[in-house]
Write an enzyme that holds these catalytic residues in place. Structure first.
Site, mmCIF file in Angstrom:
data_model
loop_
_atom_site.group_PDB
_atom_site.id
_atom_site.type_symbol
_atom_site.label_atom_id
_atom_site.label_comp_id
_atom_site.label_asym_id
_atom_site.label_seq_id
_atom_site.Cartn_x
_atom_site.Cartn_y
_atom_site.Cartn_z
ATOM 1 N N TRP A 102 0.826 -1.219 0.000
ATOM 2 C CA TRP A 102 0.000 0.000 0.000
ATOM 3 C C TRP A 102 0.850 1.254 0.000
ATOM 4 C CZ3 TRP A 102 -4.405 -1.155 -1.881
ATOM 5 C CH2 TRP A 102 -4.951 -2.403 -1.634
ATOM 6 N N ASP A 172 -1.905 6.476 6.353
ATOM 7 C CA ASP A 172 -2.920 5.550 5.862
ATOM 8 C C ASP A 172 -3.151 4.547 6.993
ATOM 9 O OD1 ASP A 172 -4.413 3.532 4.746
ATOM 10 O OD2 ASP A 172 -3.114 3.228 2.998
ATOM 11 N N LYS A 196 -12.625 -2.421 7.510
ATOM 12 C CA LYS A 196 -11.877 -3.309 8.411
ATOM 13 C C LYS A 196 -12.314 -3.071 9.859
ATOM 14 C CE LYS A 196 -8.560 -2.616 4.835
ATOM 15 N NZ LYS A 196 -8.635 -3.858 4.118
HETATM 16 N N1 PMP Z 1 -4.496 1.087 2.219
HETATM 17 C C1 PMP Z 1 -4.490 -0.015 3.000
HETATM 18 C C2 PMP Z 1 -3.525 -0.091 4.147
HETATM 19 C C3 PMP Z 1 -5.379 -1.059 2.731
HETATM 20 O O1 PMP Z 1 -5.363 -2.164 3.487
HETATM 21 C C4 PMP Z 1 -6.275 -0.959 1.637
HETATM 22 C C5 PMP Z 1 -7.274 -2.036 1.313
HETATM 23 N N2 PMP Z 1 -7.029 -3.291 1.755
HETATM 24 C C6 PMP Z 1 -6.229 0.203 0.849
HETATM 25 C C7 PMP Z 1 -5.338 1.206 1.180
HETATM 26 C C8 PMP Z 1 -7.172 0.370 -0.304
HETATM 27 O O2 PMP Z 1 -8.437 0.602 0.215
HETATM 28 P P1 PMP Z 1 -9.779 0.665 -0.644
HETATM 29 O O3 PMP Z 1 -9.998 -0.680 -1.211
HETATM 30 O O4 PMP Z 1 -10.777 1.097 0.369
HETATM 31 O O5 PMP Z 1 -9.585 1.705 -1.700
#
Ligand code: PMP
Length: 361
Positions: A102, A172, A196
């Site tokens: 991420w 994030d 989550k």
């Molecule tokens: N950042 C992190 C740390 C994540 O775990 C995730 C999704 N698993 C995301 C960003 C992306 O999130 P979304 O699918 O809500 O766009």
């Protein structure tokens, strides 16, 4: 109804009490004769729901008055663009710590808009640790420092909040928000997808210090402007009303659990039990992450061979221990044990793991 334990990384398990309350209120919210899904977002009923949700979240996280709470859509991924677009101002670059999937994606997206200085990376050892702060190469005059507090796929969690000095700190916090106490005043901006620890997918939370608003270039889309959403109390357009309602119920549930401090000690207990089982398996199970940086939310582990991993997953599923397969990019297993995963779920998993190791070890 079958009792299952759902270890999905997200969308993920929600507190049963929350789902039961939502079920009770599905057709008729508090005598209104309407489902929350049917309500005008500007009506007094929904206004009270979003107001309570924000108040409870502020209380849970201790959010100072000079921070705005925004209930947005677009997922955490849309924040990978909105953050640089809104926070860059007249600066030319940002700093990012690269601790996994991420972080990498955030870097790639930000590069569309700005120069990105990667202050440190753990890619040399397959993203299995948080690089020592002493080795970070911060740049002077960065618009902000971005990091991912918990890498959901790699299972790497920061055990500390980095000190960014005068530079705004952006986090994030998608996969560990509300799982442990944090001092919000240390941050310029926190964002998280809801699916989550907050509620259903479709809601994205942004907590932003108010002096960082108002820097979006004028030609950018209005919907990308934090200030527009802040000025309209997240009602510039129709917010994700039902997801906000469920998030509000989750916040109330969290308060009943002793707030963030209360849930944090339960999370430590759950993660402790799982890591103990892995570490005491005489190498049958192996967690690839450095001990100091192991995530309390997402626990990745491997077995000796692909065949063994396949039979582990199949047997686990037979016992209603679901969604334990690791992310397709890394393989192996991953048990996500967010706030709403009960201790009994982790106990069911660990006793299965011990039994499986005894039979196959
Ligand atoms: N950042 C992190 C740390 C994540 O775990 C995730 C999704 N698993 C995301 C960003 C992306 O999130 P979304 O699918 O809500 O766009």
């Amino acid at each position: 109804m079958t009792q299952v334990y759902n270890f999905s990384a997200g969308p993920a398990v929600l507190p049963r009490d929350v789902l039961l309350q939502a079920q009770q209120e599905l057709l008729d919210w508090h005598g209104s004769g309407m489902s929350v899904m049917e309500m005008s977002h500007r009506g007094k009923e929904f206004m009270s729901i979003i107001h309570d949700a924000e108040t409870d979240l502020r209380q849970l996280m201790g959010i100072p008055a000079n921070y705005k709470v925004l209930f947005l859509q677009g997922g955490a991924l849309s924040q990978f663009s909105m953050v640089p677009l809104n926070l860059l101002g007249d600066k030319t670059h940002i700093d990012v710590v690269n601790t996994g999937h991420w972080s990498k994606l955030a870097i790639k997206e930000a590069r569309k808009f700005t120069e990105v200085n990667v202050v440190a990376s753990s890619e040399d050892r397959q993203f299995s640790y948080v690089p020592d702060v002493a080795s970070w190469k911060r740049s002077p005059d960065a618009a902000y420092l971005h990091y991912v507090s918990n890498e959901t796929i790699g299972g790497v969690q920061f055990p500390f909040v980095p000190d960014s000095g005068e530079t705004p700190l952006v986090c994030d916090m998608s996969s560990d928000i509300l799982s442990r106490p944090v001092d919000v005043s240390r941050f310029g901006l926190i964002f998280a997808g809801a699916q989550k620890n907050i509620g259903p997918s479709g809601l994205t939370l942004v907590i932003v210090r108010d002096d960082l608003l108002g820097k979006l270039p004028a030609h950018m889309p209005t919907m990308f402007d934090y200030r527009v959403h802040a000025d309209a109390d997240s009602m510039y357009n129709t917010p994700p009303t039902y997801a906000i309602y469920i998030a509000g119920l989750v916040f109330k549930w969290l308060k009943q659990q002793g707030g963030v401090a209360g849930i944090h000690s339960r999370n430590e207990e759950k993660a402790g039990l799982l890591y103990h089982t892995i570490d005491n398996s005489h190498g049958f199970y192996h967690c690839p992450v450095d001990t100091a940086n192991r995530s309390r939310m997402n626990v990745p582990f491997r077995l000796g061979s692909a065949e063994l991993e396949a039979s582990f997953l199949a047997e686990a599923e037979q016992r209603n221990l679901l969604q334990l397969k690791g992310h397709r990019s890394v393989g192996g297993m991953r048990a996500s044990i967010y706030n709403a995963m009960p201790l009994e779920g982790v106990k069911a998993l660990t006793s299965f793991m011990t039994d499986f190791a005894r039979r196959h070890g």
